[in-house]
Design a protein around this motif. Structure first.
Motif, PDB file in Angstrom:
ATOM      1  N   ARG A  88      -7.140   3.126  -2.189  1.00 52.79           N
ATOM      2  CA  ARG A  88      -7.541   2.426  -0.970  1.00 52.79           C
ATOM      3  C   ARG A  88      -8.797   1.583  -1.187  1.00 52.79           C
ATOM      4  O   ARG A  88      -8.845   0.418  -0.785  1.00 52.79           O
ATOM      5  CB  ARG A  88      -7.787   3.418   0.167  1.00 52.79           C
ATOM      6  N   HIS A 100      -1.977   6.272   1.760  1.00 50.98           N
ATOM      7  CA  HIS A 100      -3.117   5.838   2.569  1.00 50.98           C
ATOM      8  C   HIS A 100      -2.703   5.278   3.937  1.00 50.98           C
ATOM      9  O   HIS A 100      -3.547   5.118   4.809  1.00 50.98           O
ATOM     10  CB  HIS A 100      -3.919   4.794   1.802  1.00 50.98           C
ATOM     11  N   CYS A 154      -2.710  -1.409  -1.525  1.00 50.82           N
ATOM     12  CA  CYS A 154      -3.590  -0.973  -0.426  1.00 50.82           C
ATOM     13  C   CYS A 154      -4.790  -1.889  -0.221  1.00 50.82           C
ATOM     14  O   CYS A 154      -5.743  -1.524   0.477  1.00 50.82           O
ATOM     15  CB  CYS A 154      -4.060   0.459  -0.680  1.00 50.82           C
TER      16      CYS A 154
END
Length: 551
Positions: free
Chosen positions: A93, A123, A175
């Motif tokens: 992330r 995530h 992400c």
């Protein structure tokens, strides 16, 4: 305030008198939105420095100092003091990583699409599956993978080395991290795709400006890549940062002798002309390779009409060549052009249940492909190979002595243990390693050192023909120059014949007498190397050479 800051970071292994420092007192800062590169020889500590922020260093590594990370709220936290649960939140992330060897980093049991979707769902657990799928396909398309909708359902082994690397890049970007650590992200890519990936990363940085920017830490041995991508570069030597500054200043006016040595490390062409009437050692006549047409649609991996005469996908169209004693033929082309398939077909290493190999291959006047297994095994001492992925081709359960001496056990079983050890030490010394490597395991060496071990394993039998599949792709420029010089000297000494496959035009130009250009499994152009480089006839060849000059 820096996005990431190393403060007096040291990484060591062992304890007491046996403690060895791989990284020593590293001070380095990375600013938001910056593109910074770390360069240095194999084993200089580049990859360990990159792994440290995510706490991915090998077991037994001792880390001292601090690695400060700027959170989204502006506060700093020391990544070395955080719990593993917090580190897992950061991985992917906030800080993502592209690993050096995609075949070992990707799970062979899951499709490429599943692995990208998994990275998103860890995530973003509330994101609908269909949206995750569309996100993954869009990332595959951005990274230049052909037919991304179909490749979404492919497994890692069904992609070429370059395609697997691009899938890794897509996974890392899933992400939208604030820091992307790229460890040799273009090692397996041809020159034209390198430009595409560099442009992609730059475009993604532009997109990321709306959410605060994305910094990139590039770990590479490709100095030309650094020149065209990074705004700042740090040079590591034996674990110490010896120079750091704006890229153009470091490369145009290096202040450290080691940096100057790196900048001047370019492959040198030192080929001897072929001996008149040199015997032909390898003959390839109308060799082609095809596979059953696969159906990726809707996640199905069933082969169409397996037992029928269904249309097959031809990955290598009929081609012919003759390799003479003391000669090197270079093969160059884009990722997926059929270079490695050609090598594996010549070696007889393609899966017989799926691959259909047609044509003839003659090795030392023997019908290589039609020999019985026991006959072919006896001849393999004369025909050796160096694979593209050194970590995947070295057994993790065997010591370096066992790996390098294995060929002697098979082909020269009469040698005593002391004689085998003497030969192993001698060949390791020739590739730049010493006796201390004998009882160590592959995971204890850097990527470049593992490639040198693979070269030693192939050379110890003193073969007449050597197939080199990207032999220097994992090596930094100075070690690359040494290995190429070694291969050149061995060729002169023993009259070896090389078939070298690479996407690096500088390597091909330095090593080969003749050059074959492949595209989509077909020979586009074939001729004397220097003549072709000076005056390429085909448009594709011109484009390929032009891209090589840019990078």
């Amino acid at each position: 305030m820096s996005l990431l800051r190393y403060e007096q970071l040291s990484i060591s292994f062992g304890a007491g008198r046996r403690e060895k420092f791989a990284v020593r007192d590293l001070d380095l800062s990375i600013q938001p939105g910056e593109r910074i590169a770390l360069v240095g020889e194999s084993g200089s500590g580049k990859t360990l420095s990159a792994l440290a922020p995510l706490r991915l260093t090998p077991e037994g590594a001792r880390l001292q100092g601090r690695i400060l990370w700027q959170r989204e709220d502006g506060k700093e936290e020391n990544l070395l003091d955080l719990s593993i649960e917090r580190i897992r939140e950061i991985r992917g992330r906030e800080i993502a990583m592209i690993f050096q060897e995609p075949m070992t980093a990707l799970n062979p049991l899951f499709t490429i699409g599943n692995q990208i979707v998994e990275a998103v769902q860890v995530h973003e657990p509330l994101m609908p599956m269909e949206e995750c799928r569309h996100t993954a396909i869009a990332l595959l398309k951005k990274t230049g993978i052909p037919q991304p909708e179909e490749r979404f359902y492919a497994y890692p082994h069904q992609l070429s080395g370059g395609q697997r690397q691009r899938a890794m890049i897509a996974m890392a970007l899933a992400c939208k991290p604030r820091l992307l650590i790229a460890d040799e992200p273009t090692t397996a890519l041809d020159v034209s795709l390198r430009l595409q990936i560099l442009d992609l990363l730059k475009d993604l940085q532009e997109e990321a400006k709306e959410r605060g920017g994305m910094a990139i830490l590039l770990i590479t041995h490709d100095l030309n890549l650094v020149k065209h991508f990074a705004s700042r570069v740090g040079v590591l030597n034996q674990g110490c940062l010896v120079e750091c500054g704006p890229t153009h200043e470091v490369f145009s006016h290096p202040t450290n002798p080691y940096t100057e040595q790196l900048v001047n490390s370019q492959p040198v062409r030192e080929l001897l002309p072929l001996v008149p009437l040199a015997p032909v050692l390898l003959t390839v006549n109308q060799l082609s390779v095809s596979y059953p047409q696969s159906n990726f649609a809707n996640g199905s991996m069933r082969w169409r009409n397996w037992f029928s005469k269904a249309k097959r996908h031809q990955v290598l169209k009929p081609l012919s060549l003759e390799l003479k004693q003391g000669q090197t033929i270079g093969v160059i082309g884009e990722s997926g052009s059929g270079k490695t398939t050609l090598a594996m077909a010549i070696l007889g290493l393609l899966g017989e249940t799926t691959a259909k190999v047609e044509g003839d291959v003659s090795v030392l006047d023997q019908p290589w492909l039609s020999l019985r297994p026991i006959e072919r095994r006896a001849m393999r001492a004369h025909l050796q190979v160096i694979f593209q992925d050194p970590f995947g081709s070295l057994s993790p359960r065997m010591t370096i002595f066992q790996i390098v001496s294995e060929g002697l056990d098979v082909h020269q079983p009469h040698l005593s243990h002391d004689e085998r050890e003497s030969r192993v030490v001698e060949i390791l010394r020739e590739v730049g390693l010493d006796r201390s490597a004998l009882q160590r395991y592959p995971h204890e060496f850097s990527g470049g050192q593992r490639q040198r071990i693979a070269i030693a394993r192939a050379l110890i039998l003193k073969p007449q023909i050597l197939v080199l599949d990207e032999p220097t792709s994992a090596l930094d420029v100075s070690i690359q120059k040494q290995v190429l010089k070694l291969l050149s000297e061995l060729q002169k000494k023993y009259n070896l014949a090389y078939l070298i496959i690479s996407h690096d035009l500088a390597v091909i130009r330095a090593m080969s007498h003749e050059l074959m250009v492949l595209r989509a499994g077909e020979v586009v152009e074939y001729g004397e190397t220097e003549a072709m480089v000076r005056d390429p006839k085909e448009g594709y060849t011109k484009t390929l050479f032009s891209a090589a000059e840019l990078t």
